[in-house]
Design a protein around this motif. Structure first.
Motif, short mmCIF file in Angstrom:
data_model
loop_
_atom_site.label_atom_id
_atom_site.label_comp_id
_atom_site.label_asym_id
_atom_site.label_seq_id
_atom_site.Cartn_x
_atom_site.Cartn_y
_atom_site.Cartn_z
N LEU A 115 -1.76 7.97 12.88
CA LEU A 115 -2.55 8.86 12.05
C LEU A 115 -3.86 9.27 12.72
N ASP A 147 -0.84 15.66 2.69
CA ASP A 147 0.05 14.50 2.70
C ASP A 147 -0.53 13.36 3.53
N LEU A 148 -1.12 13.74 4.64
CA LEU A 148 -1.73 12.75 5.53
C LEU A 148 -2.82 11.98 4.80
N GLU A 153 -5.12 7.25 2.21
CA GLU A 153 -5.70 6.61 1.03
C GLU A 153 -5.06 5.24 0.80
N ALA A 154 -3.73 5.22 0.88
CA ALA A 154 -3.03 3.96 0.65
C ALA A 154 -3.30 2.96 1.76
N ARG A 174 -9.86 14.43 0.31
CA ARG A 174 -8.62 15.17 0.12
C ARG A 174 -8.82 16.29 -0.89
N HIS A 200 -3.00 11.41 1.63
CA HIS A 200 -2.40 10.46 0.69
C HIS A 200 -2.03 9.17 1.40
N ALA A 201 -1.42 9.32 2.57
CA ALA A 201 -1.05 8.12 3.32
C ALA A 201 -2.28 7.33 3.72
N ALA A 226 0.83 -1.21 0.00
CA ALA A 226 0.00 0.00 0.00
C ALA A 226 0.87 1.26 0.00
N LEU A 227 1.80 1.33 0.91
CA LEU A 227 2.56 2.56 1.11
C LEU A 227 3.51 2.84 -0.05
N MET A 264 1.72 3.94 -3.23
CA MET A 264 1.39 5.37 -3.21
C MET A 264 2.65 6.22 -3.39
N ASN A 273 6.71 13.08 0.39
CA ASN A 273 5.55 13.16 1.27
C ASN A 273 5.99 12.88 2.71
N ALA A 306 4.52 12.43 5.27
CA ALA A 306 3.74 11.47 6.05
C ALA A 306 4.20 10.05 5.71
N LEU A 307 4.51 9.82 4.44
CA LEU A 307 4.91 8.49 4.00
C LEU A 307 6.36 8.19 4.37
#
Lengths: 238, 238
Positions: free
Chosen positions: B167, B90-91, B96-97, B219, B93-94, A97-98, A101, A156, A158-159
């Motif tokens: 998160l 950004d959060l 979502e994945a 988002r 996006h994370a 998943a991560l 993205m 990103n 966050a990632l």
DNA sequence: AGCTCCCGTATTGTTGACAGCTTTTCCGGA
DNA sequence: TCCGGAAAAGCTGTCAACAATACGGGAGCT
């Protein structure tokens, strides 16, 4: 001695507070296998080994526990995290998943220079791969480098910490322990090529799809290996 | 006072070591807004406020920094994390994945009871939604509950801590600060229904797709809001 | 013999005090 | 009035000692 290409990609810093230094050194000791998975940790012993008091050490322990490299229990102490096939498989689901993205974002955002550097990385891997055939160690390290360089290219915040500060070191630990699935080396390199190609075409969704399939295939090969070992009784089910 | 439905879903524990208690209380203080984002934290002051010495407090600070609720700088102290629109995006996006994957796994693994409970949750939300129209607070809390209950249903110990321990609380903090995008309440509930439907049909990939689109839409609505505020000059770019 | 209870030991949890860095304040000079 | 620098105050980083809890072993009872 640590990485194959270029400098470190994580959050390393050899200077700073003692707590920080202990954090890095202890993490490295765990990942390098000096402290075996499941091993109990004695605070006085470690404090003596690192030449610090228990204060900074406990701060480092708290941080490492937060990153799931240690498991702390009240009044009972800290243990190095114990490994298992199911946990590794869970890890691959998260990575799918991560990193998928991250790959999509990187495809959309990465500078041409970054993409060129990625390709150069693969060139190096290809050049080195046939040299020591089957010596999957370097290859695996290179594989991790590739994956987490893409993570950084996602830009990103966050990632990146999740992938590079948490999962990356867990993966290194697993690679050290559940060695040698370097069988996929050749085809993995081909898949890496395809991913970079998609990134160069700025096709984010496709790059994401390729990365996800790439990781899913690796996971499946591990699942197969696990199933085989289960049949052979090599490992307890749990 | 804390959650709308059922009990807490995180890793709370009101007992244990002082360091642990301080960790939970301080996290709650941050998320609840008692300590404002960007605010500097004085160790002696906080230690006094919680009635503990600085030792356990620093352990809690180290853990919270690891979870990105604090930012620590050597010799300079800790600050509550500062918020911004780009970080929030950004959060998402994370999320979502990660939540997409969690949703897929949950669709494949969740017990019928869990799925029924999820539907019950949505029934409650629907029943309460029209009562205080526009009072998005309860609705938003319910939204988070729904999302992170699915995370738990994934039964993946790699995903759950990231979503529920990291998160989740960051999201609560953002909800408290960048209030009231409850505009999407109605359509969000409909999307939640569709997700649960897909889960009931055990269609993992479709459930994942629905969840990802759901989060991506949220988002985008935030991105629009951000663009509007940028045009109005309400917020600094950065 | 086996189980239980108790005590000594070792380890973890916590505290208060010291050392070094940063910031602030205050004073003298331009 | 404004600026520069030095001293002082406050804070963070670190340590060693104290308190409380869990583990190990042996005595005593059944």
């Amino acid at each position: 001695m640590s990485t194959v290409e270029l400098g470190e990609l994580g959050d390393e810093a050899t200077t700073g507070t003692l707590a920080e230094q202990v954090f890095f050194r202890l993490r490295e000791a765990i990942v390098a296998g000096e402290l075996q998975p499941g091993e109990r940790i004695s605070e006085p012993a470690l404090a003596g080994r690192f030449g610090v008091s228990r204060g900074p050490l406990r701060e480092a322990l708290a941080r490492l526990a937060e990153r799931h490299l240690l498991e702390r229990t009240t009044h009972l102490g800290a243990r190095v995290v114990s490994l298992s096939f199911p946990k590794l498989i869970d890890l691959y689901h998260a990575r799918e998943a991560l990193e998928g993205m991250a790959c999509r974002l990187a495809a959309e955002r990465a500078t041409p220079e970054t993409l060129a550097a990625l390709e150069g990385l693969l060139d190096n891997h290809e050049r080195r791969a046939p040299l020591h055939e089957g010596a999957a160690y370097v290859q695996d390290q290179g594989d991790l480098d590739f994956h987490f360089r893409i993570a950084q290219a996602s830009e990103n915040p966050a990632l990146i910490p999740i992938l590079c500060d948490q999962l990356y070191h867990l993966m290194r630990l697993y690679r050290r322990t559940f060695v040698a699935q370097g069988v996929r080396s050749k085809t993995a390199l081909r898949e890496h090529r395809a991913i970079v190609d998609a990134m160069k075409e700025r096709d984010g969704p496709f790059a994401e799809q390729l990365m996800r399939r790439h990781i899913a295939k690796a996971r499946k090969s591990i699942e197969d290996l696990y199933a085989a070992q289960l049949r052979a009784g090599d490992v307890k089910e749990e």
